[in-house]
Design a protein around this motif. Structure first.
Motif, mmCIF file in Angstrom:
data_model
loop_
_atom_site.group_PDB
_atom_site.id
_atom_site.type_symbol
_atom_site.label_atom_id
_atom_site.label_comp_id
_atom_site.label_asym_id
_atom_site.label_seq_id
_atom_site.Cartn_x
_atom_site.Cartn_y
_atom_site.Cartn_z
ATOM 1 N N CYS A 20 7.954 1.039 -9.508
ATOM 2 C CA CYS A 20 8.245 -0.303 -9.061
ATOM 3 C C CYS A 20 9.871 -0.034 -9.177
ATOM 4 C CB CYS A 20 7.462 -1.492 -9.053
ATOM 5 S SG CYS A 20 8.148 -3.031 -8.814
ATOM 6 N N CYS A 22 12.049 -2.622 -8.718
ATOM 7 C CA CYS A 22 12.446 -4.647 -9.029
ATOM 8 C C CYS A 22 13.363 -4.504 -10.300
ATOM 9 C CB CYS A 22 11.717 -4.717 -8.734
ATOM 10 S SG CYS A 22 10.228 -5.591 -10.420
ATOM 11 N N CYS A 25 11.332 -4.640 -13.402
ATOM 12 C CA CYS A 25 11.026 -3.322 -14.068
ATOM 13 C C CYS A 25 11.820 -2.293 -14.481
ATOM 14 C CB CYS A 25 10.095 -2.765 -13.005
ATOM 15 S SG CYS A 25 8.579 -3.516 -11.891
ATOM 16 N N ASN A 279 5.581 -8.086 -12.254
ATOM 17 C CA ASN A 279 6.240 -8.329 -11.863
ATOM 18 C C ASN A 279 7.557 -8.377 -11.129
ATOM 19 O OD1 ASN A 279 6.643 -5.852 -9.884
ATOM 20 N ND2 ASN A 279 5.271 -5.127 -11.349
HETATM 21 ZN ZN ZN Z 1 9.048 -4.109 -10.024
#
Ligand code: ZN
Length: 310
Positions: A20, A22, A25, A279
């Protein structure tokens, strides 16, 4: 005295999740390592010496290394303070850590017969020989007291109960004891009672909505560990991370009129912690508006390793 250890507070994948990119993260990998969190699991003890895990997350090995209360006793060549593992479901997030518990130490697995049959059907779990690792069936609405290695009671009474949520497949069959119809939609929650003090702790890592029945159950608890997967129902879609709403996965949002914060207000619960936090959830960021709102409402997001003594 009941001790509750939060081994991990993250939802499946953890923070950061391996694939991930994002914002949360990325920050957890780089400038904010304090955001890192392992996948959801909790340990309980009434005597401080023997511990029971609630779920065995895929991060269990890392969690055990990081948690001194769960290390082998000084001076013993082979030992573990873990006397048992209570499984809330048979999904990877709850059972994968069992594979890190091979090596011949005795303990007991407590789980619904449907979950035990998942373990039996997957031969990889045979690394836990039934000689060392007893498998004890549990039932919805039937309290049980996990046992210490010498066979005496642990002082902790656990009541598994049905929670509004995604239907666990092993509860769909109404011919099973404790089985429910599809229309009810069941997920397992745990009511944990310290027999010495009569204090109650609740563990609900998955819950789709707070019914009046659930409110009545949770009222006056010493501690509630509650589903904090998403801040708002559509946040994964809004962030471009997936097509599923929290509700599609059986998870209530933290915010909103029907959200967890609002629904569990005013019930006289001494302490409220969110668990199973995805997350994508902006409340993970300590300086976010969402985190401020959550804390003002009396909630906390625990760091891995947090110990609560009740
Ligand atoms: Zn993430």
């Amino acid at each position: 005295m009941l001790r509750v250890l939060v081994l991990g507070a993250a939802a499946g994948g953890g923070v950061p999740q391996w694939n991930c990119g994002c914002m949360v993260c990325q920050m957890a990998r780089a400038e904010r390592p304090q955001l890192r969190s392992t996948q959801c699991s909790v340990a309980l003890s009434a005597d401080g010496d023997h511990w029971f895990l609630i779920n065995a997350s895929p991060d269990l090995r890392q969690q055990l290394i990081a948690t001194k209360q769960l290390h082998p006793k000084a001076g013993q060549l082979r030992h573990s303070p873990i006397a048992g593992v209570i499984l809330c479901n048979g999904e990877v997030d709850a059972v994968a850590g069992l594979l890190s518990m091979r090596e011949g130490s005795p303990f007991t697995i407590y789980a619904h017969p449907g979950v035990l049959s998942i373990l039996r059907a997957n031969s990889i779990f045979n690394v836990l020989s039934e000689e060392n690792v007893k498998r004890q069936p549990i039932a919805i609405d039937e309290p049980f007291e996990p046992r210490l290695p010498d066979g005496t009671g642990s002082g902790i009474e656990i009541l598994p109960f049905a929670v509004p949520g995604k239907v666990a497949w092993y509860l769909r069959d109404t011919s099973l004891p404790g089985g429910r119809g599809d229309e009810i939609g069941d997920t397992i929650g745990l009511r944990i009672r310290d027999r010495a003090t009569d204090k109650y702790v609740f563990f609900l890592a998955a819950c789709a909505r707070v019914s009046n029945e659930l409110k009545a159950r949770l009222a006056g608890a010493a501690l509630v560990l509650f589903d904090g997967t998403v801040w708002r129902d559509d946040e994964m879609i809004a962030a471009g991370l997936g097509q599923k709403r929290g509700q599609d996965m059986g998870h209530i949002a933290m915010s909103g009129t029907d959200g967890a914060i609002e629904s569990l207000a005013g019930l006289g619960i001494d302490r409220k912690l969110f668990l199973h936090i995805n997350n994508s959830n902006p409340a993970l960021l300590a300086d976010s508006e969402e985190r401020g709102a959550l804390e003002r409402a009396g909630w906390q997001i625990p760091a891995d390793g947090m110990e609560i003594v009740l």
